[in-house]
Scaffold this motif. Structure first.
Motif, PDB file in Angstrom:
ATOM      1  N   ILE A 208       0.879  -1.165   0.000  1.00  0.00           N
ATOM      2  CA  ILE A 208       0.000   0.000   0.000  1.00  0.00           C
ATOM      3  C   ILE A 208       0.917   1.216   0.000  1.00  0.00           C
ATOM      4  CG2 ILE A 208      -1.767   1.267   1.271  1.00  0.00           C
ATOM      5  CD1 ILE A 208      -2.509  -1.469   2.561  1.00  0.00           C
ATOM      6  N   ALA A 209       0.758   2.084  -0.983  1.00  0.00           N
ATOM      7  CA  ALA A 209       1.633   3.248  -1.102  1.00  0.00           C
ATOM      8  C   ALA A 209       0.782   4.494  -1.307  1.00  0.00           C
ATOM      9  CB  ALA A 209       2.591   3.071  -2.269  1.00  0.00           C
ATOM     10  N   GLY A 210       1.249   5.597  -0.781  1.00  0.00           N
ATOM     11  CA  GLY A 210       0.541   6.857  -0.971  1.00  0.00           C
ATOM     12  C   GLY A 210       1.406   8.025  -0.573  1.00  0.00           C
ATOM     13  N   ASP A 211       1.112   9.169  -1.135  1.00  0.00           N
ATOM     14  CA  ASP A 211       1.842  10.398  -0.830  1.00  0.00           C
ATOM     15  C   ASP A 211       0.846  11.454  -0.371  1.00  0.00           C
ATOM     16  OD1 ASP A 211       4.089   9.131  -1.743  1.00  0.00           O
ATOM     17  OD2 ASP A 211       4.106  10.122  -3.686  1.00  0.00           O
ATOM     18  N   ILE A 212       1.257  12.237   0.592  1.00  0.00           N
ATOM     19  CA  ILE A 212       0.471  13.375   1.044  1.00  0.00           C
ATOM     20  C   ILE A 212       1.333  14.607   0.814  1.00  0.00           C
ATOM     21  CG2 ILE A 212      -0.614  14.503   3.012  1.00  0.00           C
ATOM     22  CD1 ILE A 212      -0.940  11.697   4.257  1.00  0.00           C
ATOM     23  N   ARG A 213       0.804  15.552   0.052  1.00  0.00           N
ATOM     24  CA  ARG A 213       1.544  16.786  -0.228  1.00  0.00           C
ATOM     25  C   ARG A 213       0.708  17.974   0.213  1.00  0.00           C
ATOM     26  NH1 ARG A 213       3.532  14.901  -5.952  1.00  0.00           N
ATOM     27  NH2 ARG A 213       5.384  13.809  -5.276  1.00  0.00           N
ATOM     28  N   ILE A 214       1.367  18.910   0.862  1.00  0.00           N
ATOM     29  CA  ILE A 214       0.706  20.146   1.261  1.00  0.00           C
ATOM     30  C   ILE A 214       1.407  21.281   0.522  1.00  0.00           C
ATOM     31  CG2 ILE A 214       0.177  21.690   3.175  1.00  0.00           C
ATOM     32  CD1 ILE A 214       0.147  19.200   4.990  1.00  0.00           C
ATOM     33  N   ASN A 215       0.633  21.973  -0.328  1.00  0.00           N
ATOM     34  CA  ASN A 215       1.156  23.085  -1.118  1.00  0.00           C
ATOM     35  C   ASN A 215       0.435  24.362  -0.734  1.00  0.00           C
ATOM     36  OD1 ASN A 215       2.777  21.309  -2.559  1.00  0.00           O
ATOM     37  ND2 ASN A 215       1.268  21.040  -4.170  1.00  0.00           N
ATOM     38  N   LEU A 216       1.159  25.462  -0.835  1.00  0.00           N
ATOM     39  CA  LEU A 216       0.577  26.775  -0.641  1.00  0.00           C
ATOM     40  C   LEU A 216       1.060  27.649  -1.776  1.00  0.00           C
ATOM     41  CD1 LEU A 216      -1.073  28.708   1.155  1.00  0.00           C
ATOM     42  CD2 LEU A 216       1.051  29.256   2.329  1.00  0.00           C
ATOM     43  N   LEU A 217       0.162  28.062  -2.653  1.00  0.00           N
ATOM     44  CA  LEU A 217       0.501  28.891  -3.813  1.00  0.00           C
ATOM     45  C   LEU A 217       1.599  28.235  -4.657  1.00  0.00           C
ATOM     46  CD1 LEU A 217       0.499  32.400  -2.078  1.00  0.00           C
ATOM     47  CD2 LEU A 217      -1.340  31.351  -3.423  1.00  0.00           C
ATOM     48  N   ASP A 218       1.425  26.976  -4.965  1.00  0.00           N
ATOM     49  CA  ASP A 218       2.365  26.191  -5.772  1.00  0.00           C
ATOM     50  C   ASP A 218       3.742  26.036  -5.124  1.00  0.00           C
ATOM     51  OD1 ASP A 218       0.522  25.649  -7.721  1.00  0.00           O
ATOM     52  OD2 ASP A 218       1.027  27.439  -8.905  1.00  0.00           O
ATOM     53  N   ILE A 219       3.822  26.246  -3.823  1.00  0.00           N
ATOM     54  CA  ILE A 219       5.072  26.010  -3.078  1.00  0.00           C
ATOM     55  C   ILE A 219       4.839  24.797  -2.187  1.00  0.00           C
ATOM     56  CG2 ILE A 219       6.699  26.921  -1.381  1.00  0.00           C
ATOM     57  CD1 ILE A 219       5.889  29.734  -2.349  1.00  0.00           C
ATOM     58  N   GLU A 220       5.659  23.796  -2.385  1.00  0.00           N
ATOM     59  CA  GLU A 220       5.494  22.573  -1.611  1.00  0.00           C
ATOM     60  C   GLU A 220       6.019  22.789  -0.197  1.00  0.00           C
ATOM     61  OE1 GLU A 220       7.069  18.044  -1.894  1.00  0.00           O
ATOM     62  OE2 GLU A 220       6.401  18.984  -3.761  1.00  0.00           O
ATOM     63  N   LEU A 221       5.129  22.687   0.765  1.00  0.00           N
ATOM     64  CA  LEU A 221       5.497  22.898   2.161  1.00  0.00           C
ATOM     65  C   LEU A 221       5.868  21.600   2.863  1.00  0.00           C
ATOM     66  CD1 LEU A 221       2.722  25.427   3.202  1.00  0.00           C
ATOM     67  CD2 LEU A 221       5.075  25.913   2.530  1.00  0.00           C
ATOM     68  N   LEU A 222       5.147  20.529   2.532  1.00  0.00           N
ATOM     69  CA  LEU A 222       5.362  19.266   3.234  1.00  0.00           C
ATOM     70  C   LEU A 222       4.988  18.110   2.325  1.00  0.00           C
ATOM     71  CD1 LEU A 222       5.849  17.758   5.989  1.00  0.00           C
ATOM     72  CD2 LEU A 222       3.405  17.990   6.369  1.00  0.00           C
ATOM     73  N   THR A 223       5.830  17.082   2.323  1.00  0.00           N
ATOM     74  CA  THR A 223       5.521  15.850   1.608  1.00  0.00           C
ATOM     75  C   THR A 223       5.729  14.690   2.566  1.00  0.00           C
ATOM     76  OG1 THR A 223       6.215  16.743  -0.517  1.00  0.00           O
ATOM     77  CG2 THR A 223       6.124  14.365  -0.339  1.00  0.00           C
ATOM     78  N   VAL A 224       4.723  13.863   2.682  1.00  0.00           N
ATOM     79  CA  VAL A 224       4.810  12.658   3.505  1.00  0.00           C
ATOM     80  C   VAL A 224       4.587  11.479   2.579  1.00  0.00           C
ATOM     81  CG1 VAL A 224       3.813  11.381   5.432  1.00  0.00           C
ATOM     82  CG2 VAL A 224       3.926  13.873   5.522  1.00  0.00           C
TER      83      VAL A 224
END
Length: 124
Positions: A33-49
């Motif tokens: 089981i694989a997955g990515d969580i990305r948090i972006n703000l105005l096309d700026i990647e803040l966090l990737t899990v």
């Protein structure tokens, strides 16, 4: 008038054997089981899990080349012994070097004392 329930009993006699069969198949074949969580703000990647989960039997995991638990000192007593032996060897090497340094300092101090004593004897 009551209506009969259309939902099967979730804990019926057949569900136990089905669950066991499914579990046996998953452990035998393995599942990823694989997955990515990305948090972006105005096309700026803040966090990737990045999440990766592998469910398999120990034998299947070893067959796939996954055996990190065997070298993790927190999970393996053999790995803990190996790490302690490595640390012990490193400490013995450090002690040997310190002994050599101390012996060299003592030798220089003895020579300096001999030189000082000889100079005092020669002085009038």
């Amino acid at each position: 008038m009551s209506m009969p329930s259309r939902m099967p009993d979730p804990y019926g006699p057949s569900s136990g054997s089905n669950l066991a069969d499914i579990l046996e198949r998953v452990l035998d074949k393995g599942i990823v089981i694989a997955g990515d969580i990305r948090i972006n703000l105005l096309d700026i990647e803040l966090l990737t899990v990045k999440l990766r989960l592998i469910v398999a039997s120990v034998d299947k995991a070893k067959e796939m080349g996954i055996d990190w638990w065997e070298t993790d000192p927190a999970l393996s007593s053999r790995a803990r012994r190996d790490e302690l032996a490595r640390e012990n060897a490193e400490l013995r090497e450090r002690l040997a070097r310190l002994d050599q340094l101390e012996a060299g300092r003592t030798e220089r101090a003895d020579k300096a004392e001999e030189t000082e004593t000889a100079e005092k004897k020669e002085a009038p």
